[in-house]
Motif scaffolding. Structure first.
Motif, PDB file in Angstrom:
ATOM      1  N   ALA A 151       0.736  -1.103  -0.039  1.00  0.00           N
ATOM      2  CA  ALA A 151      -0.074  -0.076   0.015  1.00  0.00           C
ATOM      3  C   ALA A 151       0.931   1.441  -0.045  1.00  0.00           C
ATOM      4  CB  ALA A 151      -0.924  -0.019   1.155  1.00  0.00           C
ATOM      5  N   ILE A 152       0.368   2.409  -0.313  1.00  0.00           N
ATOM      6  CA  ILE A 152       1.040   3.662  -0.086  1.00  0.00           C
ATOM      7  C   ILE A 152       0.638   4.215   1.212  1.00  0.00           C
ATOM      8  CG2 ILE A 152       1.087   5.893  -1.305  1.00  0.00           C
ATOM      9  CD1 ILE A 152      -0.080   4.540  -3.949  1.00  0.00           C
ATOM     10  N   ARG A 153       1.705   4.740   1.785  1.00  0.00           N
ATOM     11  CA  ARG A 153       1.358   5.495   2.955  1.00  0.00           C
ATOM     12  C   ARG A 153       1.475   6.833   2.680  1.00  0.00           C
ATOM     13  NH1 ARG A 153       5.014   9.050   4.401  1.00  0.00           N
ATOM     14  NH2 ARG A 153       7.169   8.806   3.898  1.00  0.00           N
ATOM     15  N   ILE A 154       0.642   7.695   3.518  1.00  0.00           N
ATOM     16  CA  ILE A 154       0.653   9.100   3.591  1.00  0.00           C
ATOM     17  C   ILE A 154       0.536   9.621   5.037  1.00  0.00           C
ATOM     18  CG2 ILE A 154      -0.106   9.553   1.288  1.00  0.00           C
ATOM     19  CD1 ILE A 154      -2.566  10.297   2.275  1.00  0.00           C
ATOM     20  N   SER A 155       1.308  10.647   5.497  1.00  0.00           N
ATOM     21  CA  SER A 155       1.086  11.060   6.766  1.00  0.00           C
ATOM     22  C   SER A 155      -0.054  11.781   6.917  1.00  0.00           C
ATOM     23  CB  SER A 155       2.303  11.894   7.022  1.00  0.00           C
ATOM     24  OG  SER A 155       2.334  13.158   6.259  1.00  0.00           O
ATOM     25  N   ALA A 156      -0.411  12.183   7.954  1.00  0.00           N
ATOM     26  CA  ALA A 156      -1.749  13.013   8.488  1.00  0.00           C
ATOM     27  C   ALA A 156      -1.383  14.355   7.707  1.00  0.00           C
ATOM     28  CB  ALA A 156      -1.648  13.075   9.845  1.00  0.00           C
ATOM     29  N   ARG A 157      -0.254  14.950   7.746  1.00  0.00           N
ATOM     30  CA  ARG A 157       0.032  16.193   7.130  1.00  0.00           C
ATOM     31  C   ARG A 157      -0.377  16.194   5.760  1.00  0.00           C
ATOM     32  NH1 ARG A 157       4.056  18.787   4.689  1.00  0.00           N
ATOM     33  NH2 ARG A 157       4.399  21.094   5.027  1.00  0.00           N
ATOM     34  N   GLU A 158       0.202  15.223   5.095  1.00  0.00           N
ATOM     35  CA  GLU A 158      -0.005  15.059   3.644  1.00  0.00           C
ATOM     36  C   GLU A 158      -1.494  14.813   3.358  1.00  0.00           C
ATOM     37  OE1 GLU A 158       3.822  12.671   1.986  1.00  0.00           O
ATOM     38  OE2 GLU A 158       2.745  11.643   3.411  1.00  0.00           O
ATOM     39  N   LEU A 159      -2.018  14.061   4.002  1.00  0.00           N
ATOM     40  CA  LEU A 159      -3.732  13.941   3.826  1.00  0.00           C
ATOM     41  C   LEU A 159      -4.248  15.446   4.068  1.00  0.00           C
ATOM     42  CD1 LEU A 159      -6.403  12.306   3.292  1.00  0.00           C
ATOM     43  CD2 LEU A 159      -6.243  11.962   5.805  1.00  0.00           C
ATOM     44  N   LYS A 160      -3.853  16.323   5.172  1.00  0.00           N
ATOM     45  CA  LYS A 160      -4.448  17.568   5.355  1.00  0.00           C
ATOM     46  C   LYS A 160      -4.187  18.505   3.890  1.00  0.00           C
ATOM     47  CE  LYS A 160      -6.173  20.776   8.110  1.00  0.00           C
ATOM     48  NZ  LYS A 160      -7.510  20.985   7.350  1.00  0.00           N
ATOM     49  N   LEU A 161      -2.962  18.474   3.513  1.00  0.00           N
ATOM     50  CA  LEU A 161      -2.768  18.980   2.417  1.00  0.00           C
ATOM     51  C   LEU A 161      -3.611  18.806   1.262  1.00  0.00           C
ATOM     52  CD1 LEU A 161       1.356  19.150   2.558  1.00  0.00           C
ATOM     53  CD2 LEU A 161      -0.602  21.371   2.997  1.00  0.00           C
ATOM     54  N   GLU A 162      -3.647  17.469   1.112  1.00  0.00           N
ATOM     55  CA  GLU A 162      -4.658  16.908  -0.027  1.00  0.00           C
ATOM     56  C   GLU A 162      -6.035  17.508   0.118  1.00  0.00           C
ATOM     57  OE1 GLU A 162      -4.747  12.698  -0.598  1.00  0.00           O
ATOM     58  OE2 GLU A 162      -2.501  12.601  -1.341  1.00  0.00           O
ATOM     59  N   VAL A 163      -6.620  17.421   1.325  1.00  0.00           N
ATOM     60  CA  VAL A 163      -8.138  17.662   1.485  1.00  0.00           C
ATOM     61  C   VAL A 163      -8.246  19.167   1.561  1.00  0.00           C
ATOM     62  CG1 VAL A 163      -9.671  18.055   3.675  1.00  0.00           C
ATOM     63  CG2 VAL A 163      -8.523  15.786   3.113  1.00  0.00           C
ATOM     64  N   ASP A 164      -7.286  20.080   1.900  1.00  0.00           N
ATOM     65  CA  ASP A 164      -7.288  21.534   1.667  1.00  0.00           C
ATOM     66  C   ASP A 164      -7.295  21.775   0.259  1.00  0.00           C
ATOM     67  OD1 ASP A 164      -7.535  21.808   4.349  1.00  0.00           O
ATOM     68  OD2 ASP A 164      -5.335  22.579   4.775  1.00  0.00           O
ATOM     69  N   PHE A 165      -6.419  21.310  -0.459  1.00  0.00           N
ATOM     70  CA  PHE A 165      -6.307  21.444  -1.917  1.00  0.00           C
ATOM     71  C   PHE A 165      -7.804  21.083  -2.819  1.00  0.00           C
ATOM     72  CE2 PHE A 165      -5.533  19.969  -6.410  1.00  0.00           C
ATOM     73  CZ  PHE A 165      -4.860  21.153  -7.125  1.00  0.00           C
ATOM     74  N   ALA A 166      -8.359  19.848  -2.287  1.00  0.00           N
ATOM     75  CA  ALA A 166      -9.558  19.527  -2.959  1.00  0.00           C
ATOM     76  C   ALA A 166     -10.437  20.487  -2.653  1.00  0.00           C
ATOM     77  CB  ALA A 166      -9.819  18.059  -2.471  1.00  0.00           C
ATOM     78  N   LYS A 167     -10.721  21.155  -1.331  1.00  0.00           N
ATOM     79  CA  LYS A 167     -11.766  22.054  -0.875  1.00  0.00           C
ATOM     80  C   LYS A 167     -11.542  23.480  -1.528  1.00  0.00           C
ATOM     81  CE  LYS A 167     -12.515  21.055   4.060  1.00  0.00           C
ATOM     82  NZ  LYS A 167     -12.440  21.433   5.358  1.00  0.00           N
TER      83      LYS A 167
END
Length: 169
Positions: free
Chosen positions: A117-133
């Motif tokens: 699987a691919i791992r992402i940190s909580a910080r990376e996820l937050k950046l992805e979520v903010d970008f999508a928003k």
């Protein structure tokens, strides 16, 4: 081929400032907020999100699943950590699918990588979520500001023909 994003729920809550502050007031509200955020994220990206909350120390707890269109929330059973549930889940999933796991747990990240699987940190996820928003907000704003005039709805050739008809009256 499907894409999945699996979250270690409490790990993400404790890593994101706004969710951690909410959790200090009410853990339930913090979990709901994370679910709301991830429903929007999943819809925008066309993925399935699975949030795993462990009930490791909760006496007598049984696995509980809540399922929505593109979001699944799992509460593990007593004596089962979110990490062990996620590891087992990854092992059962189709290896052709794209599987991302969001956690800050270093040991868990290594196991995740070992299982393909691919791992992402909580910080990376937050950046992805903010970008999508941000993208969602821009699209919404464009739709609101775009006028539905005849010019915006039909091609130039048709518009020209309609103009000729109008003038010949």
């Amino acid at each position: 081929m499907k894409e999945y994003l699996i979250l270690d729920g409490y790990n993400i809550i404790n890593a994101w400032k706004e969710l951690k502050e909410l959790a200090n007031e009410s853990l339930e509200i913090s979990r709901q907020k994370l679910a709301e955020i991830m429903v929007e994220h999943a819809s925008y990206n066309g993925i399935k999100v699975i949030i795993v909350f462990d009930a490791y120390l909760v006496k007598g707890s049984r696995s509980v699943f809540e399922e929505y269109e593109n979001l699944e929330i799992v509460y593990t059973k007593e004596n089962q950590t979110a990490d062990s549930y996620i590891e087992k889940l990854i092992s059962q999933m189709n290896k052709r699918d794209i599987i991302k796991v969001a956690t800050n747990d270093w040991a868990e990240q290594q196991i995740i990588l070992g299982k393909g699987a691919i791992r992402i940190s909580a910080r990376e996820l937050k950046l992805e979520v903010d970008f999508a928003k941000t993208k969602i907000s821009k699209k919404t704003l464009q739709k609101k500001t775009k006028k539905n005039t005849l010019h915006s709805l039909i091609d130039e050739e048709t518009l020209s023909k309609l103009e000729k008809i109008r003038r010949n009256r």
